[in-house]
Design a protein around this motif. Structure first.
Motif, PDB file in Angstrom:
ATOM      1  N   ILE A  18       0.846  -1.052  -0.051  1.00 51.29           N
ATOM      2  CA  ILE A  18      -0.143  -0.199  -0.247  1.00 51.29           C
ATOM      3  C   ILE A  18       0.809   1.342   0.020  1.00 51.29           C
ATOM      4  N   SER A  19       1.829   1.354   0.699  1.00 55.11           N
ATOM      5  CA  SER A  19       2.855   2.492   0.903  1.00 55.11           C
ATOM      6  C   SER A  19       3.475   2.649  -0.557  1.00 55.11           C
ATOM      7  N   ALA A  20       3.841   1.455  -1.209  1.00 57.85           N
ATOM      8  CA  ALA A  20       4.511   1.746  -2.461  1.00 57.85           C
ATOM      9  C   ALA A  20       3.689   2.221  -3.358  1.00 57.85           C
ATOM     10  N   VAL A  21       2.219   1.905  -3.309  1.00 57.07           N
ATOM     11  CA  VAL A  21       1.471   2.656  -4.355  1.00 57.07           C
ATOM     12  C   VAL A  21       0.994   4.036  -4.255  1.00 57.07           C
ATOM     13  N   SER A  22       0.887   4.356  -2.692  1.00 57.81           N
ATOM     14  CA  SER A  22       0.608   5.896  -2.578  1.00 57.81           C
ATOM     15  C   SER A  22       1.977   6.806  -2.824  1.00 57.81           C
ATOM     16  N   ILE A  23       3.147   6.469  -2.800  1.00 51.40           N
ATOM     17  CA  ILE A  23       4.256   7.203  -2.924  1.00 51.40           C
ATOM     18  C   ILE A  23       4.320   7.774  -4.346  1.00 51.40           C
ATOM     19  N   PRO A  24       4.030   7.063  -5.467  1.00 50.88           N
ATOM     20  CA  PRO A  24       4.068   7.433  -6.763  1.00 50.88           C
ATOM     21  C   PRO A  24       2.931   8.587  -7.052  1.00 50.88           C
ATOM     22  N   ALA A  25       1.634   8.269  -6.556  1.00 53.25           N
ATOM     23  CA  ALA A  25       0.550   8.918  -6.905  1.00 53.25           C
ATOM     24  C   ALA A  25       0.818  10.211  -6.198  1.00 53.25           C
ATOM     25  N   GLN A  26       1.359  10.445  -4.814  1.00 53.12           N
ATOM     26  CA  GLN A  26       1.625  11.575  -4.310  1.00 53.12           C
ATOM     27  C   GLN A  26       2.570  12.438  -5.036  1.00 53.12           C
ATOM     28  N   ALA A  27       3.628  11.769  -5.618  1.00 56.69           N
ATOM     29  CA  ALA A  27       4.865  12.683  -6.366  1.00 56.69           C
ATOM     30  C   ALA A  27       4.273  12.924  -7.683  1.00 56.69           C
ATOM     31  N   ALA A  28       3.232  12.153  -8.235  1.00 58.09           N
ATOM     32  CA  ALA A  28       2.655  12.819  -9.341  1.00 58.09           C
ATOM     33  C   ALA A  28       1.724  13.879  -9.527  1.00 58.09           C
ATOM     34  N   SER A  29       1.293  14.140  -8.188  1.00 58.96           N
ATOM     35  CA  SER A  29       0.677  15.356  -7.864  1.00 58.96           C
ATOM     36  C   SER A  29       1.380  16.609  -7.632  1.00 58.96           C
ATOM     37  N   LYS A  30       2.728  16.453  -7.598  1.00 62.79           N
ATOM     38  CA  LYS A  30       3.935  17.349  -7.339  1.00 62.79           C
ATOM     39  C   LYS A  30       4.626  17.692  -8.589  1.00 62.79           C
ATOM     40  N   GLU A  31       5.450  19.121  -8.339  1.00 61.36           N
ATOM     41  CA  GLU A  31       6.381  19.347  -9.311  1.00 61.36           C
ATOM     42  C   GLU A  31       7.479  20.149  -8.666  1.00 61.36           C
TER      43      GLU A  31
END
Length: 91
Positions: A18-31
């Motif tokens: 679960i934590s591995a999935v949420s990290i890319p999603a969070q990074a995708a919403s940042k620049e």
């Protein structure tokens, strides 16, 4: 005891997945936004003489970036940028 170990292993595996999935999603919403961080408050890559997070030497350093919500960088103030706003690339 064998069932307890199996349950613990399953729970730990699920938590890691679960934590591995949420990290890319969070990074995708940042620049990465260059020229907007204050001295010592950059997230990483602050150029020569610095190593990483928290190592920028000056406010609004042009080669130091800060992670910001996607789409907001060019609206943030930068006192060193030619446009007066953050940049998506080092300048």
């Amino acid at each position: 005891m064998k069932n307890t170990k199996a349950a613990l292993a399953l729970a730990l595996g699920t938590a890691v997945a679960i934590s591995a999935v949420s990290i890319p999603a969070q990074a995708a919403s940042k620049e990465k936004c260059y020229g907007v961080s204050l001295a010592g408050q950059n997230d990483c890559a602050a150029g020569p003489g610095t190593s990483c997070a928290g190592t920028s030497k000056t406010d609004f350093q042009s080669n130091a970036w800060k992670l910001v919500p996607a789409g907001t960088c060019v609206d943030l103030e930068s006192k060193t940028s030619s446009t007066g706003h953050g940049q998506l690339k080092a300048f």
